[in-house]
Design an enzyme around this catalytic site. Structure first.
Site, PDB file in Angstrom:
ATOM      1  N   ALA A   1       0.970  -1.203  -0.002  1.00  0.00           N
ATOM      2  CA  ALA A   1      -0.012  -0.046  -0.124  1.00  0.00           C
ATOM      3  C   ALA A   1       0.687   1.044   0.102  1.00  0.00           C
ATOM      4  O   ALA A   1       1.889   1.037   0.131  1.00  0.00           O
ATOM      5  CB  ALA A   1      -1.054  -0.201   1.143  1.00  0.00           C
ATOM      6  N   HIS A   2       0.299   2.295   0.015  1.00  0.00           N
ATOM      7  CA  HIS A   2       0.900   3.735  -0.238  1.00  0.00           C
ATOM      8  C   HIS A   2       1.909   3.897   0.948  1.00  0.00           C
ATOM      9  O   HIS A   2       1.512   3.635   2.261  1.00  0.00           O
ATOM     10  CB  HIS A   2      -0.103   4.788  -0.547  1.00  0.00           C
ATOM     11  N   ASN A   3       3.071   4.394   0.840  1.00  0.00           N
ATOM     12  CA  ASN A   3       4.100   4.842   1.867  1.00  0.00           C
ATOM     13  C   ASN A   3       4.468   3.822   2.673  1.00  0.00           C
ATOM     14  O   ASN A   3       5.044   3.790   3.672  1.00  0.00           O
ATOM     15  CB  ASN A   3       3.171   6.177   2.657  1.00  0.00           C
TER      16      ASN A   3
END
EC number: 2.3.1.191
Lengths: 342, 342, 342
Positions: free
Chosen positions: A244-246
């Site tokens: 997922a993001h980051n």
């Protein structure tokens, strides 16, 4: 895959190791000990399989120093400090010898922006799309049907298998390998609730992937919300993984198929994450953490070690009885406490 | 992604909010509080991060009324009832400003049936395939390598990222966003056992997706067996999600990555389904149900609320001991019962 | 999907069964009992739904002999020993009648190597890539955007939906169906650790898939390390499934969505693997094993039967209390033992 036949002497010349036995023995196949025949080279890397050594039909076995004598007693042997590593290098040498060479050049059906920058000797496959501002490093190979969006970068000697998407502004370093169907740089899942339903948080970060990274088929790595999602050098991801993001994944960490890491979680270096394990968001796992298959990690891990969590499986009848009791576990503890008080 | 610099006054003019402090301050970056610099705008949406407010280097912080004073004490502030929603809208405004404009038109390499119907100002990317009878709404953007099969429909202003498959007869409404690798309208998994092995049940339904729906990378939504699979307005699906045939997902429900819903299950409106959660077939979940990550839902849920189910993870040694006991849990309960009888 | 209207007599002529009631009744729809109208044919295959029989508006119901009388009392009926199987064949007949015919031929936009071998009446879709040495069987249909790599083989009458990758040297037999996004023949996940990080083990095997196999959307089947990964005849795989290198799946085994099988595991014939179940590597499951959804299989299974393992889900508060106790389960057992000793 073409076939090849090679004398042991030639193999030793290329890969090293001490040869015990006939250097003119011809090898045309690599095989596990129990499937090897008289034209096969095999290896013994795990002492669990030691009993197979005496029985194998292999012409030659790659072994460690401790097995040298036993191996030589039954045929040719290559002695090396790390037989599994030797085997890995042998497969690479074999593949290079038997797979057709890839010719540099841009397939006429590819759609390559004149504003893309292609390095020396790159290969762009049929029907690939390379957008403006994209940079393709020297000797990189872009498979059929890949899409490298604007301003994305592919490092030198990196290979994208057919049908990979590398999103705008995302970057993968040198000597990488990305398998078919992988999507690098789709939007992270960012939503703000409102009275009119969710409002999208545009994902303004990119994905930054280091050198020597392998990414499996249909794996997804989302772009960051504000800062970037980061995959460090030497990371190996299997198929159907969700990053997922980051998320930040440290150097030389490996994750098996169907694992998932939720947003903003930081995984250290030299970790292993088992298949179908999942790690919730905003956690930190230090270096050297090993998560067993199908484990759900719900809090940060501050000490290296092995962590596990799958529910044990059983025959269905036992599972039903135990699962029913499990729902009353807290009550059971109270009952034990009451008994103890008496 | 291009870069931009904007004065706070300009931002307020576009997005509203009460500005405390210098309207001429120049912003060139959106960043979290702890990564912000003197050219950044940041936001405080969760009181957990309140302690970062005093320390942040951000030029301006978006805050709620309760934090207005504290925020203004340290620099510029934008005060708004819902700082997270304001932040979401800011990212949209930022993206619109910094991303290159998409030009309407059909790329010459696309394969578009003369029997497809394209709306006004649509954009069809390189090597996309649009089959006969397909309908592409006004201003819709079809990415490179997409396949929109016969009689499928894409609503106005909807965007398909590169390499999406929208199967024959399937429909997505307006203002949608589908990420790369998503497959909408593959066959549901329908099989009748017979003495000669499984016999395929042809899937005669479609997929119907409402307006304002986002669908993540490599997510699959199968067509229905007889009736349609239905995704209502405002639903948000993350990556690598499996939606089986004849599932019905209610309005504004959000599902995180790797979740899976088996056939014919009905999920209500305004639900959230955590990552890697899975819901077996033929169940009903009412509106307002929240399923934690990695939970397996095995029966219908008739009351709104939060439901959980992952097996707790532990260091491996503890897990092994507890898992062994778990297999005898039913016996343990019997033993407690026996003790109580004494 | 086109529409059709058919008299019951025509249906009986094509599919058999004993018709009770008017052979001239016109049917234009197949529907479940509770959604059927006066132009619908429906079926009763599961006695759970028997109560719907009296209430259904269907013009005709397919039933077993035991329900013949009840069904005929309310309208037309088709009596057949296995109503579900009859229904399956009806859907096939219906699909053949209503779906547009596929025309043989190679789309001009496809990139087909002159060294590929195409059988009679094959259909190659737009922008597909067929490499040198590939063999496409008679009447096979290769969808838009598929990539069939060098020396790969597609059996007669097999259909690849749009955007399937069949890797070099891999083979699928006759009458197969592979859905969009499936990746057959990506590298297995083989790594040898070294002081400089992981060293890749090149995957030298292929994937061999039998006849009558269906493979779901975005499912991955990796090539073998040395020997092949094998999927036997009649296997049915749903979407988003991961099959690792050197797995062997026996005849007529079915696996539901998001299941995962790790490397070198052998699954017998006539097994069923529930959705999101996962099976770790190097295990053996005998014929006739049924794994429930979301179960993690951590050891070999030597007896046919049903096996289960998901952690039960509960309202969040109960789960938290029980999970906390679960972490002390071993201690609880010790306490019961101490009580028993007293």
């Amino acid at each position: 895959m073409g076939s090849t036949t090679v004398a042991l002497a030639e193999l030793i010349a290329a890969l090293g190791g001490d040869l015990l036995g006939g250097s003119d023995i011809a090898i045309s196949r690599i095989a596990p000990l129990d499937e090897a025949d008289a034209a096969s080279i095999s290896f013994l890397a795990n002492s669990r399989y030691q009993s197979q050594l005496a029985k194998t039909a292999a012409a030659c076995v790659i072994v460690g120093p401790a097995q040298a004598e036993a191996a030589a007693a039954r045929g040719a042997a290559i002695v090396t400090p790390d037989p599994y590593l030797y085997f890995a290098k042998l497969t690479q040498w074999w593949a290079a010898r038997t797979r057709p060479a890839v010719h540099a050049g841009v397939h006429p059906s590819a759609v390559v922006s004149p504003e893309a920058r292609l390095g020396a000797e790159v290969s762009i496959g049929p029907l690939a799309v390379i957008e403006a501002g994209a940079v393709i490093g020297d000797r990189a190979r872009i498979g059929a049907h890949c899409v490298v969006e604007r301003d994305a970068e592919v490092g030198a000697d990196t290979r994208l298998a057919p049908r990979v998407v590398l999103g705008y502004g995302c970057r993968i370093g040198a000597r990488g390998l990305v398998h078919s169907g992988a999507v690098i740089g789709a939007d992270g899942f960012g939503l703000a609730p409102s009275k009119q339903g969710y409002v999208k948080i545009e994902q303004l970060g990119n994905v930054r992937i280091g050198d020597d990274v392998e990414i499996g088929a249909n794996t997804c790595i989302d772009r960051g919300a504000l800062a970037d999602t980061v995959i460090e050098d030497g990371v190996k991801l299997d198929n159907l993984i969700q990053i997922a993001h980051n998320v930040h994944i440290g150097k030389n960490t490996a994750m098996a198929g169907c694992a998932a890491v939720a947003g903003s979680t930081r995984i250290g270096a030299n970790c292993t994450i088992g298949g179908a394990a999942n790690i919730i968001g905003h956690l930190t796992l230090v270096d050297g953490v090993h998560i067993s298959a199908a484990t759900t990690v719900t809090r940060s891990i501050h000490e290296p070690g092995v962590y596990s969590g799958p529910h044990p499986f059983e025959d269905n009848a036992s599972w039903q009885k135990n699962a029913a009791t499990l729902r009353q576990l807290h009550t059971l503890r109270e009952r034990v406490r009451a008994l103890e008080k008496k």
